[in-house]
Design a protein around this motif. Structure first.
Motif, PDB file in Angstrom:
ATOM      1  N   THR A 146     -40.329  59.724  44.382  1.00  0.00           N
ATOM      2  CA  THR A 146     -40.804  60.333  43.137  1.00  0.00           C
ATOM      3  C   THR A 146     -40.259  61.746  42.970  1.00  0.00           C
ATOM      4  O   THR A 146     -39.777  62.115  41.899  1.00  0.00           O
ATOM      5  CB  THR A 146     -42.351  60.365  43.116  1.00  0.00           C
ATOM      6  N   ALA A 147     -40.319  62.528  44.045  1.00  0.00           N
ATOM      7  CA  ALA A 147     -39.907  63.935  43.971  1.00  0.00           C
ATOM      8  C   ALA A 147     -38.384  64.107  43.926  1.00  0.00           C
ATOM      9  O   ALA A 147     -37.861  64.911  43.160  1.00  0.00           O
ATOM     10  CB  ALA A 147     -40.477  64.706  45.159  1.00  0.00           C
ATOM     11  N   ARG A 148     -37.669  63.373  44.776  1.00  0.00           N
ATOM     12  CA  ARG A 148     -36.214  63.510  44.895  1.00  0.00           C
ATOM     13  C   ARG A 148     -35.584  62.123  45.004  1.00  0.00           C
ATOM     14  O   ARG A 148     -35.174  61.715  46.083  1.00  0.00           O
ATOM     15  CB  ARG A 148     -35.870  64.341  46.133  1.00  0.00           C
ATOM     16  N   PRO A 149     -35.484  61.375  43.902  1.00  0.00           N
ATOM     17  CA  PRO A 149     -34.951  60.008  43.978  1.00  0.00           C
ATOM     18  C   PRO A 149     -33.518  59.996  44.532  1.00  0.00           C
ATOM     19  O   PRO A 149     -32.642  60.643  43.970  1.00  0.00           O
ATOM     20  CB  PRO A 149     -34.977  59.524  42.525  1.00  0.00           C
ATOM     21  N   PRO A 150     -33.287  59.281  45.634  1.00  0.00           N
ATOM     22  CA  PRO A 150     -31.959  59.263  46.253  1.00  0.00           C
ATOM     23  C   PRO A 150     -31.010  58.268  45.592  1.00  0.00           C
ATOM     24  O   PRO A 150     -31.437  57.349  44.888  1.00  0.00           O
ATOM     25  CB  PRO A 150     -32.270  58.827  47.689  1.00  0.00           C
ATOM     26  N   ALA A 151     -29.725  58.448  45.856  1.00  0.00           N
ATOM     27  CA  ALA A 151     -28.712  57.511  45.361  1.00  0.00           C
ATOM     28  C   ALA A 151     -28.741  56.208  46.164  1.00  0.00           C
ATOM     29  O   ALA A 151     -28.409  55.146  45.654  1.00  0.00           O
ATOM     30  CB  ALA A 151     -27.331  58.143  45.451  1.00  0.00           C
TER      31      ALA A 151
ATOM     32  N   LEU B 277     -29.697  59.768  50.839  1.00  0.00           N
ATOM     33  CA  LEU B 277     -30.147  58.499  51.410  1.00  0.00           C
ATOM     34  C   LEU B 277     -31.577  58.646  51.898  1.00  0.00           C
ATOM     35  O   LEU B 277     -31.884  59.586  52.633  1.00  0.00           O
ATOM     36  CB  LEU B 277     -29.243  58.089  52.572  1.00  0.00           C
ATOM     37  N   LEU B 278     -32.436  57.737  51.476  1.00  0.00           N
ATOM     38  CA  LEU B 278     -33.813  57.691  51.956  1.00  0.00           C
ATOM     39  C   LEU B 278     -33.952  56.522  52.914  1.00  0.00           C
ATOM     40  O   LEU B 278     -33.586  55.391  52.574  1.00  0.00           O
ATOM     41  CB  LEU B 278     -34.782  57.513  50.773  1.00  0.00           C
ATOM     42  N   LEU B 279     -34.461  56.796  54.124  1.00  0.00           N
ATOM     43  CA  LEU B 279     -34.741  55.753  55.107  1.00  0.00           C
ATOM     44  C   LEU B 279     -36.253  55.660  55.275  1.00  0.00           C
ATOM     45  O   LEU B 279     -36.905  56.667  55.567  1.00  0.00           O
ATOM     46  CB  LEU B 279     -34.107  56.093  56.460  1.00  0.00           C
TER      47      LEU B 279
END
Length: 184
Positions: free
Chosen positions: A53-58, A15-17
């Protein structure tokens, strides 16, 4: 939503916040970690784009207005790098036009602040088929008005005269409103 309801998340719980409100970002990150997400945070468009870009989250929760630009720029990168990802756009300044723009470029849902962790999880995991339930504690009309005035006041760098001009309100009326506590 309890811990036992999380298996629907699947294997990838990244998860990216992205939000420039540091206190809100910390609280939300902690709440989402407790619910089983592997959280990464960013406080700017540049930071959000770099992680996307580096670690695309779900999953991703992106604030619409950030200090260095528009959160929709992060949503575009997320859609490009992870088309199956689920993205919820948050904003403290909701408008139909921005909601439409967010959904058109690939956001799963659009929520107005303040949104709690359960509202956000419901939006992230919804299949889009059914309408979400109405909020349990919706803001009163007075509170919505007060939030709007506060937002414009902040956008005007706390300049009372400029805020009053933009809101088409007398300066003294605005000063009285600003002097009062927020309505419930």
């Amino acid at each position: 939503m309890s811990q036992s309801e999380l298996p629907e998340l699947g294997e990838d719980r990244t998860l990216l916040l992205v939000d420039d409100d540091e206190a809100f970002l910390r609280r939300l990150a902690k709440a989402m970690e407790k619910r089983g997400f592997a959280v990464e945070t960013a406080d700017s468009v540049a930071g959000g784009r770099a992680i996307a870009t580096a670690r695309p989250p779900a999953y991703a929760v992106v604030d619409l207005r950030l200090e260095d630009g528009n959160g929709l720029d992060v949503v575009e990168v997320l859609r490009e790098k992870r088309p199956d990802g689920r993205v919820v756009v948050l904003t403290g300044y909701g408008a139909i036009a921005t909601a439409v723009a967010a959904v058109k470029i690939g956001a799963t849902d659009y929520l107005s602040k303040p949104a709690d962790a359960n509202d956000i999880i419901s939006a992230l995991l919804s299949d889009g088929e059914e309408m979400p339930p109405p909020p349990e504690n919706p803001m009163s009309a007075d509170r919505v008005r007060w939030e709007h005035i506060q937002r414009v006041y902040e956008l005007c760098d706390r300049n009372v005269s400029e805020t009053a001009r933009r809101l088409n309100m007398h300066r003294r009326t605005l000063q009285r409103i600003l002097a009062k506590r927020s309505p419930r």
